[in-house]
Write a protein that holds these residues in place. Structure first.
Motif, PDB file in Angstrom:
ATOM      1  N   GLN A 217       0.826  -1.200   0.000  1.00 54.62           N
ATOM      2  CA  GLN A 217       0.000   0.000   0.000  1.00 54.62           C
ATOM      3  C   GLN A 217       0.864   1.255   0.000  1.00 54.62           C
ATOM      4  O   GLN A 217       0.545   2.256  -0.667  1.00 54.62           O
ATOM      5  N   ARG A 218       1.993   1.231   0.737  1.00 57.05           N
ATOM      6  CA  ARG A 218       2.874   2.407   0.753  1.00 57.05           C
ATOM      7  C   ARG A 218       3.458   2.672  -0.636  1.00 57.05           C
ATOM      8  O   ARG A 218       3.540   3.825  -1.074  1.00 57.05           O
ATOM      9  N   LEU A 219       3.857   1.610  -1.301  1.00 58.62           N
ATOM     10  CA  LEU A 219       4.393   1.791  -2.655  1.00 58.62           C
ATOM     11  C   LEU A 219       3.321   2.321  -3.605  1.00 58.62           C
ATOM     12  O   LEU A 219       3.607   3.157  -4.469  1.00 58.62           O
ATOM     13  N   GLU A 220       2.117   1.854  -3.439  1.00 60.68           N
ATOM     14  CA  GLU A 220       1.025   2.340  -4.288  1.00 60.68           C
ATOM     15  C   GLU A 220       0.733   3.807  -4.002  1.00 60.68           C
ATOM     16  O   GLU A 220       0.486   4.601  -4.933  1.00 60.68           O
ATOM     17  N   ASP A 221       0.769   4.196  -2.718  1.00 56.56           N
ATOM     18  CA  ASP A 221       0.547   5.606  -2.375  1.00 56.56           C
ATOM     19  C   ASP A 221       1.648   6.490  -2.953  1.00 56.56           C
ATOM     20  O   ASP A 221       1.389   7.597  -3.436  1.00 56.56           O
TER      21      ASP A 221
ATOM     22  N   LYS B  56       3.373   5.897  -5.613  1.00 51.60           N
ATOM     23  CA  LYS B  56       3.141   5.983  -7.058  1.00 51.60           C
ATOM     24  C   LYS B  56       2.055   7.001  -7.385  1.00 51.60           C
ATOM     25  O   LYS B  56       2.202   7.830  -8.298  1.00 51.60           O
ATOM     26  N   GLN B  57       0.968   6.974  -6.623  1.00 52.77           N
ATOM     27  CA  GLN B  57      -0.113   7.937  -6.865  1.00 52.77           C
ATOM     28  C   GLN B  57       0.341   9.368  -6.590  1.00 52.77           C
ATOM     29  O   GLN B  57      -0.043  10.298  -7.308  1.00 52.77           O
ATOM     30  N   GLY B  58       1.193   9.572  -5.553  1.00 54.47           N
ATOM     31  CA  GLY B  58       1.700  10.912  -5.270  1.00 54.47           C
ATOM     32  C   GLY B  58       2.544  11.452  -6.416  1.00 54.47           C
ATOM     33  O   GLY B  58       2.441  12.640  -6.778  1.00 54.47           O
ATOM     34  N   LEU B  59       3.383  10.609  -6.992  1.00 51.29           N
ATOM     35  CA  LEU B  59       4.199  11.057  -8.122  1.00 51.29           C
ATOM     36  C   LEU B  59       3.336  11.371  -9.339  1.00 51.29           C
ATOM     37  O   LEU B  59       3.594  12.355 -10.066  1.00 51.29           O
ATOM     38  N   GLU B  60       2.325  10.558  -9.574  1.00 53.12           N
ATOM     39  CA  GLU B  60       1.425  10.846 -10.687  1.00 53.12           C
ATOM     40  C   GLU B  60       0.665  12.154 -10.465  1.00 53.12           C
ATOM     41  O   GLU B  60       0.443  12.930 -11.413  1.00 53.12           O
ATOM     42  N   LYS B  61       0.298  12.425  -9.210  1.00 54.06           N
ATOM     43  CA  LYS B  61      -0.398  13.677  -8.907  1.00 54.06           C
ATOM     44  C   LYS B  61       0.502  14.882  -9.156  1.00 54.06           C
ATOM     45  O   LYS B  61       0.062  15.910  -9.713  1.00 54.06           O
ATOM     46  N   GLN B  62       1.769  14.778  -8.770  1.00 52.70           N
ATOM     47  CA  GLN B  62       2.702  15.874  -9.030  1.00 52.70           C
ATOM     48  C   GLN B  62       2.869  16.107 -10.530  1.00 52.70           C
ATOM     49  O   GLN B  62       2.934  17.260 -10.988  1.00 52.70           O
ATOM     50  N   ARG B  63       2.942  15.059 -11.283  1.00 49.88           N
ATOM     51  CA  ARG B  63       3.082  15.224 -12.736  1.00 49.88           C
ATOM     52  C   ARG B  63       1.863  15.905 -13.329  1.00 49.88           C
ATOM     53  O   ARG B  63       1.992  16.792 -14.183  1.00 49.88           O
ATOM     54  N   GLN B  64       0.663  15.522 -12.851  1.00 52.32           N
ATOM     55  CA  GLN B  64      -0.546  16.149 -13.361  1.00 52.32           C
ATOM     56  C   GLN B  64      -0.623  17.626 -12.982  1.00 52.32           C
ATOM     57  O   GLN B  64      -1.052  18.464 -13.783  1.00 52.32           O
TER      58      GLN B  64
END
Length: 285
Positions: free
Chosen positions: A113-117, A119-127
């Motif tokens: 779950q930490r790795l998934e979070d 990943k989502q944080g990095l995708e949010k920064q890119r967006q």
């Protein structure tokens, strides 16, 4: 009366001289009579097992066969040792209670779950960078935030947050540097973000050495009791230390006493000086 001549006797043939060669040779010896052939014994047919035994014994090994046999023996011995070592490493989990196994599975799920979070944080920064009207300002903001995060990891800035405090009492002097290093690695695998041991900040390049009755951390000697201040999710950190065959169990086998306490606020205020690498440079320069 006139003498009447008597009829002459038939002429006597003179005796032929005996053949000298025949006389010198020994008399012929009669050839021995051939012995009767022994009766041929009829052999009973061999069974399959008897033919197999007759073919295998006595053994007739060549040098090549002997070398192949030795290689196969070595291979079998190595496999047996590997299986035995694997069985020893897994014995702790085989003998674990159901509650311990459930806790280990929960820890693995938490790591995922930490790795998934992340990943989502990095995708949010890119967006955010792509959708922001002022991409330069957004980039500076994220850069400053990233600098703080890297400062925490590098130990150049103080950090605080929830976590645990682990205290190791070593009255027998049996705790060695490799045991403390195992504890650091287990905590990092469980998601620890900042670690401090007896006033020394632990970073990526930290090393442990045995130093007399104590332990050296990056050249700084520390003595028992060893107090770990760890910032991270307490619900993940404490179970990682208490798994069967883990850090706590290993230290207790060495007659050390381990105490783990969860806390809502842990402060890691020991700082490290930032060092410029001698050779490494950013690829963006």
């Amino acid at each position: 009366m006139s003498e009447q001549n008597e009829p002459n006797a038939p002429d006597e043939q003179p005796a032929k001289p005996e053949n000298r060669l025949r006389k010198e040779l020994p008399e012929e010896v009669p050839a021995p009579a051939p012995e009767p052939a022994p009766e041929q014994q009829t052999e009973e047919p061999l069974t399959g097992r008897q033919r197999l035994v007759k073919g295998l014994w006595p053994p007739r090994l060549t040098r090549a066969q002997l070398i192949v046999a030795l290689l196969l023996f070595g291979l079998g011995f190595g496999l047996a040792v590997q299986v035995a070592s694997t069985s020893d490493s897994d014995s702790a989990l085989r003998g674990a209670r159901q509650e311990d196994l459930v806790r280990i599975l929960d820890e693995l799920d938490a790591r995922t779950q930490r790795l998934e979070d992340e990943k989502q944080g990095l995708e949010k920064q890119r967006q955010e960078l792509q959708s922001s009207s002022d991409q330069a300002a957004e980039a500076r903001k994220q850069t400053a935030e990233k600098e703080k995060q890297l400062g925490i990891l590098a130990g150049t800035v103080a950090a605080q947050g929830p976590g645990i405090t682990m205290t190791i009492e070593d009255t027998k002097g049996t705790v060695k540097a490799d045991m403390l290093l195992d504890a650091i690695q287990e905590l990092r695998a469980a998601g620890a973000e900042a670690i401090q041991v007896n006033g020394v900040r632990v970073v990526a390049g930290t090393y442990f050495t045995d130093s007399g009755n104590g332990v050296g951390v990056d050249g700084n000697k520390i003595n028992a009791p060893y107090r770990f201040k760890v910032i991270g999710k307490p619900q993940d950190l404490e179970p990682a230390l208490n798994i069967p065959g883990g850090v706590v169990q290993t230290l207790e086998k060495e007659q050390a006493t381990v105490t783990v306490q969860q806390s809502g606020k842990i402060v890691a205020d020991a700082l490290r000086q930032a060092k410029r690498p001698d050779y490494a440079r950013s690829s963006s320069q």
